[in-house]
Design an enzyme around this catalytic site. Structure first.
Site, mmCIF file in Angstrom:
data_model
loop_
_atom_site.group_PDB
_atom_site.id
_atom_site.type_symbol
_atom_site.label_atom_id
_atom_site.label_comp_id
_atom_site.label_asym_id
_atom_site.label_seq_id
_atom_site.Cartn_x
_atom_site.Cartn_y
_atom_site.Cartn_z
ATOM 1 C CD GLU A 46 -5.688 -5.789 -0.585
ATOM 2 O OE1 GLU A 46 -5.987 -6.223 0.203
ATOM 3 O OE2 GLU A 46 -5.049 -4.622 -0.851
ATOM 4 C CD GLU A 101 -1.555 4.876 4.807
ATOM 5 O OE1 GLU A 101 -1.989 4.167 5.303
ATOM 6 O OE2 GLU A 101 -0.806 5.900 5.538
ATOM 7 C CB CYS A 129 -10.759 -1.919 1.175
ATOM 8 S SG CYS A 129 -10.113 -1.533 -0.474
ATOM 9 C CG ASN A 173 -0.506 -0.111 2.509
ATOM 10 O OD1 ASN A 173 0.633 -0.811 2.668
ATOM 11 N ND2 ASN A 173 -1.153 0.697 3.806
ATOM 12 C CB CYS A 223 -5.559 -1.195 -1.563
ATOM 13 S SG CYS A 223 -6.699 -0.141 -0.641
#
Length: 166
Positions: free
Chosen positions: A75, A64, A112, A62, A73
């Protein structure tokens, strides 16, 4: 009126040694790449490692950003890199691991909603299930496909006259 029941099968393992070799390698790769995450705001470092049908392992973490939806993210980081560099290779499995602000593996972990949708798109694109391997502090859980994470999903069939599974 009709009622339908949706069941989700999850296989739970207590430790890495119980996993098959490929799954174990993916979990270890996800743990390793989680350390490279840029997570100064949440302090929640996530790593993802996926294996393609050509045997290639792709990792992502991830990243940010202070302007909140601008980050990505782990994934989707791994998935989008794989799709850009190996556009004709299906994802067979993805392992996800995270480290919390105390430096411990996350107590519970699940992708998520946006990542679930992106993984589902890949599953539909290649018409092959993607095994989901969730590496948490106390166990490792495996789901057979993304639809298990998103059972009443919005997909390409929703935009056409196709038939949904439900």
């Amino acid at each position: 009126m009709q009622t339908k029941e949706i069941k989700i099968l999850v296989t739970r393992y207590e430790n890495l040694e119980e996993l098959i070799t490929t799954d174990r390698e993916l979990v270890l790769a996800a743990r390793q790449i989680a350390e490279t995450a840029y997570a100064p705001y949440s302090k929640f470092k996530v790593g993802a490692a996926l294996i393609l049908d050509n045997g290639q392992i792709v990792k992502g973490s991830n990243q940010e950003n202070a302007a909140t939806p601008a980050g990505v993210c782990a994934e989707r980081s791994a998935l989008f890199w794989a799709n850009a560099n190996f556009p004709n290779s299906a994802v067979k499995a993805i392992a996800i691991s995270a480290v919390d602000q105390s430096g411990n593996r996350a107590l519970h972990l699940s992708p998520c909603g946006i990542c679930r949708q992106a993984l589902l798109e890949s599953e539909h694109r290649f018409k092959e299930p993607i095994r989901i391997i969730l590496d948490s502090r106390n166990n490792i859980e495996i789901l057979n496909d993304v639809e298990s994470l998103l059972p009443l999903s919005f997909n390409g069939n929703s935009l056409t006259n196709g038939n949904n599974k439900f």
